[in-house]
Design an enzyme around this catalytic site. Structure first.
Site, PDB file in Angstrom:
ATOM      1  N   ILE A 371      41.287  41.608  36.863  1.00  0.00           N
ATOM      2  CA  ILE A 371      41.484  42.381  38.055  1.00  0.00           C
ATOM      3  C   ILE A 371      42.900  42.839  38.132  1.00  0.00           C
ATOM      4  O   ILE A 371      43.545  43.575  38.977  1.00  0.00           O
ATOM      5  CB  ILE A 371      41.121  41.543  39.434  1.00  0.00           C
ATOM      6  CG1 ILE A 371      39.501  41.321  39.452  1.00  0.00           C
ATOM      7  CG2 ILE A 371      41.594  41.849  40.605  1.00  0.00           C
ATOM      8  CD1 ILE A 371      38.827  42.365  39.239  1.00  0.00           C
ATOM      9  N   GLY A 372      43.797  42.247  37.231  1.00  0.00           N
ATOM     10  CA  GLY A 372      45.218  42.533  37.125  1.00  0.00           C
ATOM     11  C   GLY A 372      46.056  41.617  36.436  1.00  0.00           C
ATOM     12  O   GLY A 372      46.488  41.919  35.417  1.00  0.00           O
ATOM     13  N   GLU A 424      51.073  42.080  34.499  1.00  0.00           N
ATOM     14  CA  GLU A 424      52.039  41.886  35.521  1.00  0.00           C
ATOM     15  C   GLU A 424      53.308  40.501  35.312  1.00  0.00           C
ATOM     16  O   GLU A 424      53.550  39.760  36.398  1.00  0.00           O
ATOM     17  CB  GLU A 424      51.348  41.637  36.802  1.00  0.00           C
ATOM     18  CG  GLU A 424      50.300  42.807  36.986  1.00  0.00           C
ATOM     19  CD  GLU A 424      49.325  42.575  38.452  1.00  0.00           C
ATOM     20  OE1 GLU A 424      49.868  41.835  39.185  1.00  0.00           O
ATOM     21  OE2 GLU A 424      48.466  43.351  38.402  1.00  0.00           O
ATOM     22  N   CYS A 456      51.749  29.029  49.274  1.00  0.00           N
ATOM     23  CA  CYS A 456      52.607  29.844  50.323  1.00  0.00           C
ATOM     24  C   CYS A 456      53.033  31.195  49.831  1.00  0.00           C
ATOM     25  O   CYS A 456      53.109  31.298  48.452  1.00  0.00           O
ATOM     26  CB  CYS A 456      53.562  28.925  50.497  1.00  0.00           C
ATOM     27  SG  CYS A 456      53.295  27.299  51.621  1.00  0.00           S
ATOM     28  N   HIS A 582      39.960  46.952  44.667  1.00  0.00           N
ATOM     29  CA  HIS A 582      39.625  45.693  44.683  1.00  0.00           C
ATOM     30  C   HIS A 582      39.657  45.002  45.875  1.00  0.00           C
ATOM     31  O   HIS A 582      40.688  45.146  46.929  1.00  0.00           O
ATOM     32  CB  HIS A 582      40.470  44.772  43.707  1.00  0.00           C
ATOM     33  CG  HIS A 582      40.123  43.459  43.705  1.00  0.00           C
ATOM     34  ND1 HIS A 582      38.931  42.838  43.363  1.00  0.00           N
ATOM     35  CD2 HIS A 582      40.847  42.257  44.091  1.00  0.00           C
ATOM     36  CE1 HIS A 582      39.048  41.499  43.400  1.00  0.00           C
ATOM     37  NE2 HIS A 582      39.893  40.963  44.286  1.00  0.00           N
ATOM     38  N   HIS A 635      40.198  30.724  41.416  1.00  0.00           N
ATOM     39  CA  HIS A 635      40.926  29.794  42.303  1.00  0.00           C
ATOM     40  C   HIS A 635      40.501  28.329  41.923  1.00  0.00           C
ATOM     41  O   HIS A 635      41.334  27.717  42.542  1.00  0.00           O
ATOM     42  CB  HIS A 635      40.489  30.126  43.724  1.00  0.00           C
ATOM     43  CG  HIS A 635      41.174  31.131  44.477  1.00  0.00           C
ATOM     44  ND1 HIS A 635      42.385  31.614  44.624  1.00  0.00           N
ATOM     45  CD2 HIS A 635      40.714  32.267  44.882  1.00  0.00           C
ATOM     46  CE1 HIS A 635      42.518  32.609  44.971  1.00  0.00           C
ATOM     47  NE2 HIS A 635      41.631  33.311  45.280  1.00  0.00           N
TER      48      HIS A 635
END
Length: 699
Positions: A371-372, A424, A456, A582, A635
């Site tokens: 996804i990136g 990235e 955060c 996305h 995650h």
């Protein structure tokens, strides 16, 4: 309410807690059997960027209060420090309404209300015994269009809780993020409660209707300080709203409050030492908002003269912001005025485009991609910090980034992915990175806001009209493409997500801000294509988040300008360039027509923790374009097996054709570690190869 798949392993309570939030995976040892459980589904809290784990319920669900309830323990901790607080609980109706039946279960969560209420009675009693005089019970679902069974649940629930009398604290029934006029009959049935809280920042027009529905002794909490944004409160307007209530109810029956929890705002401006003083004067963070509440309350109680200095300073700040040159850029407005209908349309319909893209990209069936982002290692963060502090030169930092890109491309070669990303490594955040390269934004140093768990974010702040001075991502993407054997995907954050994950302006409509962002991104998309990047992903994970909470004209209007903003950002490319988008944490069935209207060639969606049956909407609506439902949860450090990925893909093929299916993770891999990333992607790629071989034989 912990699902049995977590309790059956006799995990330590903290491990069990984290297993629900992140998954838990450990091999068999001499001390016990293997454990492998995925995390529960995580979704957005209403229309905010805060997340919560969905309550996941069973047939015959039983509820039990923990031995040392967290609300009681925290109340006592504060009390021992000399502060008597008002505990806040999520109400029983909202808890159930926001929950869902577990896979394979048939229970309607609201049917469990009578089983749940005794737990609330016990908890309220314990809070009273601990010394709590009032307790706030949040029932934010009252802003929704609720089915009759849910609406009808409020009255018996709060009659039962209210019947505790002196055994329980007085209850403040709180709603926020919208109006409750459409559910005013529910409010009229709650006159036994001490107070009602409403959000009059978001919906000031509900104030008089709510006042009319209160009981003769009931108190109204008026939310006039914005709990969702960082702008100074206009004291004059806020005081006027409070005085509408005091004139009808009397000062003794009115509380002054923030519109919602201040969880959604940073802690304090006092920590911000680098903000331009002109701009800093426009802001108010959580501590400052608390001070604003005391000033507004004093003005209402003792008269405006009692806070004359504060009122004059506030009016001066509001006026300075409205007339600042930092806010208004005539060139941006001129460009917006020249937008034409043709700028929202791709050159050809999807069948024509996809044929050219297949010829240009030469991708196999079941193409794989990520996804990136790839893992942001400690070394990346150290080098970025050194560059930010001036400890290394721009040339040294650029060489480091190039080496990271080389490594990521090599890893993708080894994994056998089909469409690459550059990883990235140069990006700090998917919105902040772009904001730092656009005019109209300012940035803080310490203004962190909780997103989920210990994660955060530090949202940038839009203070003025937005434009792009120069290319933002082309250099890194072009370099990555030059060393890649496969198509390289350019990665951008879409206009709605840049808007929603910033603190937006409140002086012009959000549609205008989104359009400005779209024009800036349009230039970037065209520049990427010119640099040889023929797959470009424009992420819009926040599109669903911005959806008005109720159906109707406001929702239709939002979807119209949100979709137009996305299309404006991507429609400048050739047919042979493939546009991806996305979505994550999106219950996309709620706004499927808007997803279809985006006209993206390939859509990737978070899906690994959702029931694959949700994909049925793509069948029902005959969705013609390509789609990549995520096959594993990023995650969690948990590594899915190859068979698990195959099972997910097989489920997807019940609803999607093999010709339109892409194989990818749920989201970007920034927060993961390299060993688990490589292992998970290896299993994902092997699963895709297995299906290719299977379908090649069939043909």
């Amino acid at each position: 309410a912990t699902p049995p798949r977590y309790t059956q392993h006799n995990l330590d309570p903290i491990d069990e807690f984290f297993a629900m939030g992140r998954g838990h995976q450990k091999p068999q040892t001499d001390k016990g059997p293997a454990v492998d459980v995925p995390s529960l589904e995580m979704v957005k809290w209403f229309d905010s960027n805060y997340h919560y784990v969905k309550p996941t319920l069973q047939d015959g669900q039983k509820f039990k209060l923990n031995a040392n309830p967290k609300p009681v323990a925290e109340f006592l901790e504060a009390k021992e420090a000399g502060v008597v607080t008002r505990p806040v609980l999520l109400g029983p109706v909202s808890f159930l309404t926001l929950g869902k039946a577990d896979r394979g279960q048939k229970v309607d969560p609201i049917d469990l209300l009578q089983d749940l209420l005794p737990v609330y009675e016990e908890l309220l009693t314990k809070l009273k015994e601990a010394g709590a005089e009032t307790v706030q019970i949040d029932e934010p679902v009252l802003v929704f269009d609720l089915p009759p069974r849910v609406k009808n649940a409020f009255k018996p629930a709060y009659e039962k809780l209210g019947s505790l009398g002196d055994k329980a604290p007085r209850l403040v029934f709180a709603t926020y993020f919208g109006d409750i006029v459409h559910n005013i009959d529910v409010l009229r049935s709650l006159q036994n409660l001490y107070a009602i809280h409403i959000d009059v920042v978001r919906n000031p027009e509900q104030l008089e209707t709510v006042i009319g529905a209160l009981g003769p002794k009931q108190t109204l909490s008026v939310g006039v300080v914005d709990g969702r944004n960082i702008w100074k409160t206009n004291f004059k307007k806020a005081i006027e709203k409070v005085e509408v209530a005091t004139q009808k109810l009397g000062k003794d029956r009115v509380l002054v409050a923030s519109s919602s929890s201040l969880l959604h705002t940073p802690h304090t401006l006092a920590s911000e030492k680098k903000l331009d003083e002109e701009v800093k004067d426009w802001f108010s963070f959580a501590c400052e908002k608390a001070k604003e509440l005391t000033i507004i309350a004093k003005a209402v109680t003792d008269g405006p003269a009692s806070v004359r200095d504060e009122m004059e300073a506030n009016a001066k700040s509001i006026e300075a912001r409205a007339t600042s040159k930092l806010t208004n850029d005539p060139k941006v407005k001129e460009r917006q005025a020249k937008i034409t209908d043709e700028m929202f349309e791709r050159k050809s319909p999807f069948p024509t485009r996809i044929a050219q893209q297949q010829s240009n990209l030469n991708l196999p069936m079941f193409p794989t991609t990520t996804i990136g982002s790839f893992p942001q290692t400690k070394d990346i963060r150290i080098q970025r910090n050194k560059f930010t502090k001036g400890e290394i030169t721009a040339e040294e930092y650029e060489k480091f980034i190039e080496k990271e890109i080389q490594d990521v491309v090599k890893i993708q070669d080894e994994l056998g992915l089909d469409v690459y990303v550059h990883g990235e490594p140069e990006r700090n955040d998917m919105v902040q990175y772009f904001g730092e390269r656009l005019t109209g934004y300012v940035f803080t140093t310490h203004a962190w806001v909780q997103s989920y768990g210990s994660r955060c974010v530090r949202p940038p702040i839009i203070v003025g009209d937005i434009s792009r001075p120069k290319a933002m991502t082309v250099k890194e993407s072009k370099y990555a493409a030059s060393i890649s054997k496969k198509p390289m995907k350019g990665m951008l954050t879409g206009p709605i997500t840049c808007l929603r994950w910033s603190f937006p302006r409140d002086d012009i409509h959000q549609s205008q801000q989104a359009q400005q962002l779209a024009l800036a991104l349009r230039d970037e998309v065209v520049d990427l294509e010119s640099a040889g990047i023929f797959v470009i992903q424009v992420d819009e994970p926040a599109l669903r988040e911005g959806l008005p909470l109720r159906s109707g004209l406001a929702r239709e209007d939002y979807l119209s300008w949100a979709v137009k903003s996305f299309r404006l950002s991507v429609a400048g490319v050739k047919d042979s360039t493939q546009i991806h988008s996305h979505f994550c944490y999106s219950e996309f069935q709620d706004f499927f027509s808007a997803i279809a209207a985006l006209d993206a060639d390939v859509l990737s969606i978070e899906n690994s923790k959702s029931d694959a049956k949700l994909l049925k909407v793509f069948v029902d609506e005959a969705y013609p374009r390509h789609i990549g439902p995520g096959v594993y949860d990023i995650h969690s450090p948990r590594i899915p097996s190859e068979q698990e990925v195959k099972d997910r893909v097989q489920e997807m093929l019940e609803y999607l054709s093999p010709e339109q299916l892409w194989i990818d993770p749920d989201c970007g891999l920034k927060t993961r570690q390299w060993p688990e990333t490589k292992a998970a992607l290896t299993n994902m790629v092997n699963a895709a190869k297995s299906f290719r071989a299977q379908y090649a034989k069939a043909s």
